[in-house]
Design a protein around this motif. Sequence first.
Motif, PDB file in Angstrom:
ATOM      1  N   GLY A 144      22.534  37.324 -11.038  1.00 22.59           N
ATOM      2  CA  GLY A 144      22.310  37.651  -9.636  1.00 22.59           C
ATOM      3  C   GLY A 144      21.672  36.522  -8.857  1.00 22.59           C
ATOM      4  N   LEU A 145      22.319  35.375  -8.808  1.00 19.64           N
ATOM      5  CA  LEU A 145      21.779  34.200  -8.109  1.00 19.64           C
ATOM      6  C   LEU A 145      22.227  34.229  -6.646  1.00 19.64           C
ATOM      7  N   GLU A 152      12.941  33.178   4.036  1.00 17.52           N
ATOM      8  CA  GLU A 152      12.257  34.319   3.433  1.00 17.52           C
ATOM      9  C   GLU A 152      11.868  34.085   1.982  1.00 17.52           C
ATOM     10  N   ALA A 153      12.480  33.111   1.323  1.00 15.03           N
ATOM     11  CA  ALA A 153      12.088  32.829  -0.055  1.00 15.03           C
ATOM     12  C   ALA A 153      10.648  32.343  -0.143  1.00 15.03           C
ATOM     13  N   ALA A 154      10.098  31.849   0.954  1.00 15.05           N
ATOM     14  CA  ALA A 154       8.705  31.401   0.960  1.00 15.05           C
ATOM     15  C   ALA A 154       7.735  32.545   0.707  1.00 15.05           C
ATOM     16  N   ASP A 177      23.604  25.879  -7.135  1.00 11.94           N
ATOM     17  CA  ASP A 177      22.915  24.824  -6.395  1.00 11.94           C
ATOM     18  C   ASP A 177      22.267  25.364  -5.119  1.00 11.94           C
ATOM     19  N   ALA A 178      22.971  26.240  -4.414  1.00  9.90           N
ATOM     20  CA  ALA A 178      22.412  26.808  -3.187  1.00  9.90           C
ATOM     21  C   ALA A 178      21.182  27.659  -3.503  1.00  9.90           C
ATOM     22  N   PHE A 179      21.274  28.402  -4.589  1.00  8.46           N
ATOM     23  CA  PHE A 179      20.165  29.268  -4.993  1.00  8.46           C
ATOM     24  C   PHE A 179      18.925  28.451  -5.370  1.00  8.46           C
ATOM     25  N   ASP A 185      13.102  24.495  -1.867  1.00  8.50           N
ATOM     26  CA  ASP A 185      12.642  24.256  -0.500  1.00  8.50           C
ATOM     27  C   ASP A 185      11.478  25.170  -0.124  1.00  8.50           C
ATOM     28  N   ALA A 186      11.442  26.360  -0.751  1.00 10.78           N
ATOM     29  CA  ALA A 186      10.388  27.330  -0.442  1.00 10.78           C
ATOM     30  C   ALA A 186       9.130  27.107  -1.270  1.00 10.78           C
TER      31      ALA A 186
END
Length: 243
Positions: A144-145, A152-154, A177-179, A185-186
């Motif tokens: 489930g990536l 919002e991942a922050a 890669d996007a996941f 980044d967060a």
Amino acid sequence: MTTVTTRTVEYSADGLTMIGHLALPAGTDRRPAVLVGPEGTGLSDVERRRADALAELGYAALAFDLHGGRYLDDPEEMLARCMPLLADPDRMRGIGHAALDVLRAEPRTDPDRIAAIGYGTGGAIALELGRDGVDFRAIATVNGLITGRPGEAARIRCPVWAGVGSEDPIMPPAQRDAFTAELQDAGVDWRLVVYGGALHAFHHPSVNHTVRPGVGHHPRHAQRAWRDVVALLDECLPVSVTE
């Protein structure tokens, strides 16, 4: 061997009456707890056995429901329900929060020590709860990536472990890669394990790759992924035996 008690629990979510599976270790004391999310096909004996295995280790565990007590083994029916769900973070959070409320309300649960693990759609729901700011001790997702809404991942406050098969066509390298870029980044503490040669849902013994292309069980990697999940829990949510 630790004596485990189990029972079904009914609760409302997504306009349905959900039927979860609660597994508790022996004793009467509060225990660290784990929320267990199923593949998109829905809650099955695979996730129930995982909840039972977690209770054997000393955790209170709730394997939650996705489809109101139904198991969607017809791929078209499953996709018709899950694709709109995966595109709607608020619906996923609603399903996750309803189950989390049940787990937190269990007297054996230490409400301040909870982790979430999930598979496919269940893993995406675990991540959405993290993106919603739930104070988990750890999140694990297999297959489930799924990326979330920007920024919002922050809100994820705990380590995230992710596992995926190298040959999974549903979670290809670009999606991985996007996941991982989102988590990096967060500033999330994350790790990704790619299991060589494994397809989508490689951890799930009942899948039939002749019916669903790109889906298939890989027994060795299924065992390895489970050991990796247990190791994450041991690191982030250790069980301390109460005398």
